[in-house]
Motif scaffolding. Structure first.
Motif, mmCIF file in Angstrom:
data_model
loop_
_atom_site.group_PDB
_atom_site.id
_atom_site.type_symbol
_atom_site.label_atom_id
_atom_site.label_comp_id
_atom_site.label_asym_id
_atom_site.label_seq_id
_atom_site.Cartn_x
_atom_site.Cartn_y
_atom_site.Cartn_z
ATOM 1 N N THR B 93 0.840 -1.194 0.000
ATOM 2 C CA THR B 93 0.000 0.000 0.000
ATOM 3 C C THR B 93 0.878 1.248 0.000
ATOM 4 O O THR B 93 1.818 1.349 0.786
ATOM 5 C CB THR B 93 -0.929 -0.017 1.225
ATOM 6 N N VAL B 94 0.571 2.157 -0.904
ATOM 7 C CA VAL B 94 1.295 3.427 -0.992
ATOM 8 C C VAL B 94 0.289 4.549 -0.790
ATOM 9 O O VAL B 94 -0.720 4.616 -1.508
ATOM 10 C CB VAL B 94 1.994 3.578 -2.362
ATOM 11 N N THR B 95 0.539 5.380 0.202
ATOM 12 C CA THR B 95 -0.403 6.444 0.544
ATOM 13 C C THR B 95 0.309 7.787 0.568
ATOM 14 O O THR B 95 1.378 7.911 1.148
ATOM 15 C CB THR B 95 -1.021 6.197 1.936
ATOM 16 N N GLU B 96 -0.268 8.766 -0.075
ATOM 17 C CA GLU B 96 0.216 10.136 0.037
ATOM 18 C C GLU B 96 -0.876 10.974 0.689
ATOM 19 O O GLU B 96 -2.025 10.979 0.252
ATOM 20 C CB GLU B 96 0.555 10.712 -1.343
ATOM 21 N N LEU B 97 -0.506 11.681 1.755
ATOM 22 C CA LEU B 97 -1.449 12.539 2.469
ATOM 23 C C LEU B 97 -1.446 13.922 1.826
ATOM 24 O O LEU B 97 -0.384 14.533 1.675
ATOM 25 C CB LEU B 97 -1.031 12.632 3.938
ATOM 26 N N ASP B 98 -2.629 14.413 1.448
ATOM 27 C CA ASP B 98 -2.716 15.699 0.765
ATOM 28 C C ASP B 98 -3.406 16.784 1.584
ATOM 29 O O ASP B 98 -3.376 17.953 1.201
ATOM 30 C CB ASP B 98 -3.456 15.529 -0.573
ATOM 31 N N GLY B 99 -4.070 16.407 2.673
ATOM 32 C CA GLY B 99 -4.735 17.452 3.447
ATOM 33 C C GLY B 99 -5.557 16.924 4.603
ATOM 34 O O GLY B 99 -5.873 15.732 4.675
#
Lengths: 237, 237
Positions: B93-99
């Protein structure tokens, strides 16, 4: 393995750091700091014969009812992962990336990071007071102080939300900081090496078009105090 | 479930997004963009009766030998998770937090993010050419163009390193962007709501004390072009 005192982490057979021991952190405060800094947890659940890893908001209550404190995640009561996870052993991992380590050989490339791995039995929170406290903590983890400014959850909202609690007792933490560690021959051969610090930035809040201002102090404060860039202990001045 | 065309993601029984369907992304390009932007993967492996989730560097080769392209992770040949994962179904799982999404009720608090869940059988890479290509790709994922500037890996280094390949065929992606979606009654009651954009910043490289400069162009470029802040499609102007 030696079991550390309650003041330290409690590595067990399941959470003992086996590789890169020099990077193991056995300081309970460092674990708590990382869990306070992090915003996204990766929750691992076994579904049938394979793992599923999902990102999730979370919160920690160090005075929670579980041994070592309690980590909370939440979701819709209809979410399959949540039903599957209940009363099984789950793994919750929180990782903060602090830098890219660019060595003189591919082999010694690395990342600077802090990562906590928590393994424990997921308990469905049924006590209403604990459930409300956990949900408030998840909101306050995003923006400290915010839950007190909101209306209470409705019965309908509470009925639609499930909260899982994972004890913080079985936890391990690893961290790396600083520049590359290269082979002597590669250093002697010359050439550049170093590291690139990475940090998370919270930009000023964007007010919703249907909202009235001003931006509340607890949100301004949140943006004004992003986690400081991790200063590697062994970074060159 | 409908199986999408090869141009789209291929959700299966295991990766179909069940909750928050409005957040499911069925665009293979969006998946590839996220995997290019991300730096840390969370790899889930079943160890005995429970999952273990570990952070890992990774790289993607869209022309890799597996169906849909190949995702690579690597580790020490002595790492237990790697031996355990080989020839089993894993989840990456690859997650990028944007806000952070700060609504008027606790219930509607959320995060803006992009997250990919890949489920597949982990194959130990035994072909030397593929192994070298994968390790170079992992270095270049940190700093594009860097592997070509390094000496080749030694036999000893290669013997100490294991590479796992996971096919990108079974992947699902979810994303959320923009401000909060509140209940009408809460909007009518007034009060502030909005979102706080979050982004990752790469600071200028810190040269190792035993290295000679200048900082190479491929590292300067890396820092000069951090991932742009995610502009939510429905953000107010």
């Amino acid at each position: 393995m030696t079991t550390l005192s309650p003041a330290g982490l409690s590595p067990t057979e399941r959470t003992t750091v086996r590789r890169g021991r020099n990077r193991a952190v056995t300081d309970r405060d460092a674990l708590h700091d990382l869990l306070a800094d992090g915003l996204v947890a990766h929750l691992g659940v076994v579904v049938g014969d394979h793992p599923v890893v999902l990102p999730s908001a979370y919160a920690v209550d160090l005075d929670g009812p579980d041994d070592g404190g309690t980590l909370y995640v939440h979701g819709s009561v209809a979410a399959r992962w949540l039903t599957t996870a209940t009363d099984t052993t789950v793994c919750v991992t929180v990782t903060e990336l602090d830098g890219l380590v660019l060595a003189r050989s591919g082999f010694h490339h690395s990342m600077n990071y802090r990562s906590a791995v928590v393994i424990g039995r997921a308990r469905l929170v049924v006590d209403d007071a604990e459930r409300v406290r956990a949900l408030d903590a998840i909101v306050d983890h995003l923006a400290p102080g915010r839950s007190a400014t909101l209306r209470p959850a409705t019965r309908k909202e509470l009925a639609a939300t499930a909260v899982l609690a994972v004890p913080l007792r079985e936890a391990s933490m690893k961290a790396r900081a600083g520049g590359p560690v290269d082979e002597e021959a590669d250093v002697a051969a010359g050439g550049w090496a170093g590291h690139v610090p990475v940090r998370r930035v919270l930009d000023p809040a964007v007010t919703a078009p249907d909202a009235v201002g001003p931006v509340p102090a607890h949100v301004v404060d949140r943006v004004a105090t992003p986690p400081a860039p991790q200063q590697p202990a062994d970074a060159p001045a």
